[in-house]
Motif scaffolding. Structure first.
Motif, PDB file in Angstrom:
ATOM      1  N   LEU A 236     -35.790  13.757  21.393  1.00 47.62           N
ATOM      2  CA  LEU A 236     -34.524  14.149  22.018  1.00 47.62           C
ATOM      3  C   LEU A 236     -33.344  13.350  21.473  1.00 47.62           C
ATOM      4  CD1 LEU A 236     -35.577  14.391  25.785  1.00 47.62           C
ATOM      5  CD2 LEU A 236     -35.365  16.243  24.135  1.00 47.62           C
ATOM      6  N   ARG A 237     -33.682  12.274  20.735  1.00 46.20           N
ATOM      7  CA  ARG A 237     -32.660  11.335  20.266  1.00 46.20           C
ATOM      8  C   ARG A 237     -31.805  10.844  21.424  1.00 46.20           C
ATOM      9  NH1 ARG A 237     -30.732  13.213  14.287  1.00 46.20           N
ATOM     10  NH2 ARG A 237     -32.820  13.513  13.482  1.00 46.20           N
ATOM     11  N   SER A 238     -32.482  10.582  22.527  1.00 51.12           N
ATOM     12  CA  SER A 238     -31.806  10.158  23.746  1.00 51.12           C
ATOM     13  C   SER A 238     -32.643   9.116  24.473  1.00 51.12           C
ATOM     14  CB  SER A 238     -31.579  11.350  24.680  1.00 51.12           C
ATOM     15  OG  SER A 238     -30.684  12.264  24.111  1.00 51.12           O
ATOM     16  N   PHE A 239     -32.001   8.508  25.441  1.00 49.10           N
ATOM     17  CA  PHE A 239     -32.675   7.558  26.313  1.00 49.10           C
ATOM     18  C   PHE A 239     -33.021   8.251  27.625  1.00 49.10           C
ATOM     19  CE2 PHE A 239     -29.872   5.082  23.607  1.00 49.10           C
ATOM     20  CZ  PHE A 239     -30.737   4.115  23.133  1.00 49.10           C
ATOM     21  N   ARG A 240     -34.150   7.854  28.206  1.00 48.32           N
ATOM     22  CA  ARG A 240     -34.567   8.391  29.494  1.00 48.32           C
ATOM     23  C   ARG A 240     -34.677   7.231  30.461  1.00 48.32           C
ATOM     24  NH1 ARG A 240     -39.726   8.353  31.405  1.00 48.32           N
ATOM     25  NH2 ARG A 240     -40.017   9.489  33.311  1.00 48.32           N
ATOM     26  N   GLY A 241     -34.113   7.415  31.630  1.00 43.57           N
ATOM     27  CA  GLY A 241     -34.227   6.415  32.681  1.00 43.57           C
ATOM     28  C   GLY A 241     -35.044   6.968  33.826  1.00 43.57           C
ATOM     29  N   LYS A 242     -35.830   6.098  34.440  1.00 39.77           N
ATOM     30  CA  LYS A 242     -36.613   6.482  35.609  1.00 39.77           C
ATOM     31  C   LYS A 242     -36.422   5.388  36.651  1.00 39.77           C
ATOM     32  CE  LYS A 242     -41.282   7.146  37.298  1.00 39.77           C
ATOM     33  NZ  LYS A 242     -42.679   6.862  37.067  1.00 39.77           N
ATOM     34  N   PHE A 243     -35.980   5.792  37.832  1.00 37.36           N
ATOM     35  CA  PHE A 243     -35.732   4.821  38.892  1.00 37.36           C
ATOM     36  C   PHE A 243     -37.029   4.246  39.427  1.00 37.36           C
ATOM     37  CE2 PHE A 243     -31.629   7.000  39.067  1.00 37.36           C
ATOM     38  CZ  PHE A 243     -30.790   5.891  39.055  1.00 37.36           C
ATOM     39  N   LEU A 244     -36.995   2.973  39.733  1.00 38.40           N
ATOM     40  CA  LEU A 244     -38.122   2.260  40.324  1.00 38.40           C
ATOM     41  C   LEU A 244     -37.852   2.067  41.814  1.00 38.40           C
ATOM     42  CD1 LEU A 244     -38.435  -0.525  37.600  1.00 38.40           C
ATOM     43  CD2 LEU A 244     -39.737   1.604  37.758  1.00 38.40           C
ATOM     44  N   GLY A 245     -38.909   1.982  42.593  1.00 36.07           N
ATOM     45  CA  GLY A 245     -38.761   1.673  44.010  1.00 36.07           C
ATOM     46  C   GLY A 245     -38.392   2.845  44.900  1.00 36.07           C
ATOM     47  N   LEU A 246     -38.439   4.053  44.351  1.00 33.19           N
ATOM     48  CA  LEU A 246     -38.146   5.233  45.160  1.00 33.19           C
ATOM     49  C   LEU A 246     -39.453   5.880  45.594  1.00 33.19           C
ATOM     50  CD1 LEU A 246     -35.256   6.866  43.091  1.00 33.19           C
ATOM     51  CD2 LEU A 246     -35.088   5.277  45.019  1.00 33.19           C
ATOM     52  N   SER A 247     -39.414   6.595  46.699  1.00 33.51           N
ATOM     53  CA  SER A 247     -40.624   7.239  47.201  1.00 33.51           C
ATOM     54  C   SER A 247     -40.968   8.506  46.424  1.00 33.51           C
ATOM     55  CB  SER A 247     -40.477   7.564  48.687  1.00 33.51           C
ATOM     56  OG  SER A 247     -39.397   8.464  48.889  1.00 33.51           O
ATOM     57  N   GLY A 248     -40.020   9.023  45.659  1.00 34.64           N
ATOM     58  CA  GLY A 248     -40.235  10.207  44.842  1.00 34.64           C
ATOM     59  C   GLY A 248     -39.795   9.953  43.418  1.00 34.64           C
ATOM     60  N   TYR A 249     -39.834  10.985  42.608  1.00 39.05           N
ATOM     61  CA  TYR A 249     -39.503  10.879  41.188  1.00 39.05           C
ATOM     62  C   TYR A 249     -38.032  11.199  40.972  1.00 39.05           C
ATOM     63  CZ  TYR A 249     -40.089  11.311  36.168  1.00 39.05           C
ATOM     64  OH  TYR A 249     -39.995  11.140  34.818  1.00 39.05           O
ATOM     65  N   CYS A 250     -37.344  10.318  40.274  1.00 40.45           N
ATOM     66  CA  CYS A 250     -35.931  10.542  39.971  1.00 40.45           C
ATOM     67  C   CYS A 250     -35.656   9.968  38.586  1.00 40.45           C
ATOM     68  CB  CYS A 250     -35.060   9.865  41.030  1.00 40.45           C
ATOM     69  SG  CYS A 250     -33.289  10.121  40.793  1.00 40.45           S
ATOM     70  N   ASP A 251     -35.327  10.840  37.625  1.00 42.01           N
ATOM     71  CA  ASP A 251     -35.037  10.362  36.280  1.00 42.01           C
ATOM     72  C   ASP A 251     -33.748  10.981  35.768  1.00 42.01           C
ATOM     73  OD1 ASP A 251     -35.814  12.956  35.679  1.00 42.01           O
ATOM     74  OD2 ASP A 251     -37.111  12.374  34.023  1.00 42.01           O
ATOM     75  N   PHE A 252     -33.339  10.552  34.566  1.00 44.01           N
ATOM     76  CA  PHE A 252     -32.092  10.999  33.979  1.00 44.01           C
ATOM     77  C   PHE A 252     -32.153  10.757  32.479  1.00 44.01           C
ATOM     78  CE2 PHE A 252     -31.999   6.834  35.764  1.00 44.01           C
ATOM     79  CZ  PHE A 252     -31.414   6.010  34.804  1.00 44.01           C
ATOM     80  N   VAL A 253     -31.363  11.504  31.712  1.00 41.92           N
ATOM     81  CA  VAL A 253     -31.366  11.421  30.254  1.00 41.92           C
ATOM     82  C   VAL A 253     -29.927  11.358  29.759  1.00 41.92           C
ATOM     83  CG1 VAL A 253     -32.008  12.630  28.124  1.00 41.92           C
ATOM     84  CG2 VAL A 253     -33.514  12.739  30.108  1.00 41.92           C
TER      85      VAL A 253
END
Length: 119
Positions: free
Chosen positions: A25-42
């Motif tokens: 993707l030539r991008s960075f992916r972030g994934k939040f820690l400490g959440l009860s569900g899945y939440c990411d961003f690019v």
């Protein structure tokens, strides 16, 4: 959670997120820690990660509020157990955890959690 000791993390709106690079993707992916569900961003930049992370976290928290879901992981007591496995499995496990940029313990817990969802 002490984020400064975890490589490739950043704080977004007070919430830690682990960051990885996705070459295809030539991008960075972030994934939040400490959440009860899945939440990411690019995003393709650090400033973009900050912006996209704030948007994703805000939407995640709004969804949780609307659906009556606790958004954050509650502190639980940690249990331990002994796991016996072949040496060759241990080598594969170490590589798999490294590829996912998590500890072996975190990898095992995530794998067991996914498996239990199917049970």
């Amino acid at each position: 959670m002490k984020v400064c000791n975890i490589p490739n993390t950043m704080m977004i709106a007070g919430q830690p997120a682990i960051i990885s690079y996705i070459p295809e993707l030539r991008s960075f992916r972030g994934k939040f820690l400490g959440l009860s569900g899945y939440c990411d961003f690019v995003a393709d930049s650090i400033s973009g990660l900050q912006t996209e992370g704030e948007i994703s976290l805000r939407e995640y928290l709004q969804d949780c509020l609307q659906n009556g879901i606790e958004p954050y992981v509650r502190e639980e007591k940690i249990k331990t157990f002994t796991l016996r496995y072949p040496e060759s499995f241990g080598e594969r496990l170490t590589l798999a955890a490294a590829e996912h940029q998590v500890s072996i313990n975190a990898f095992i817990v995530e794998a067991l959690n996914e498996r239990m969802k199917l049970a």
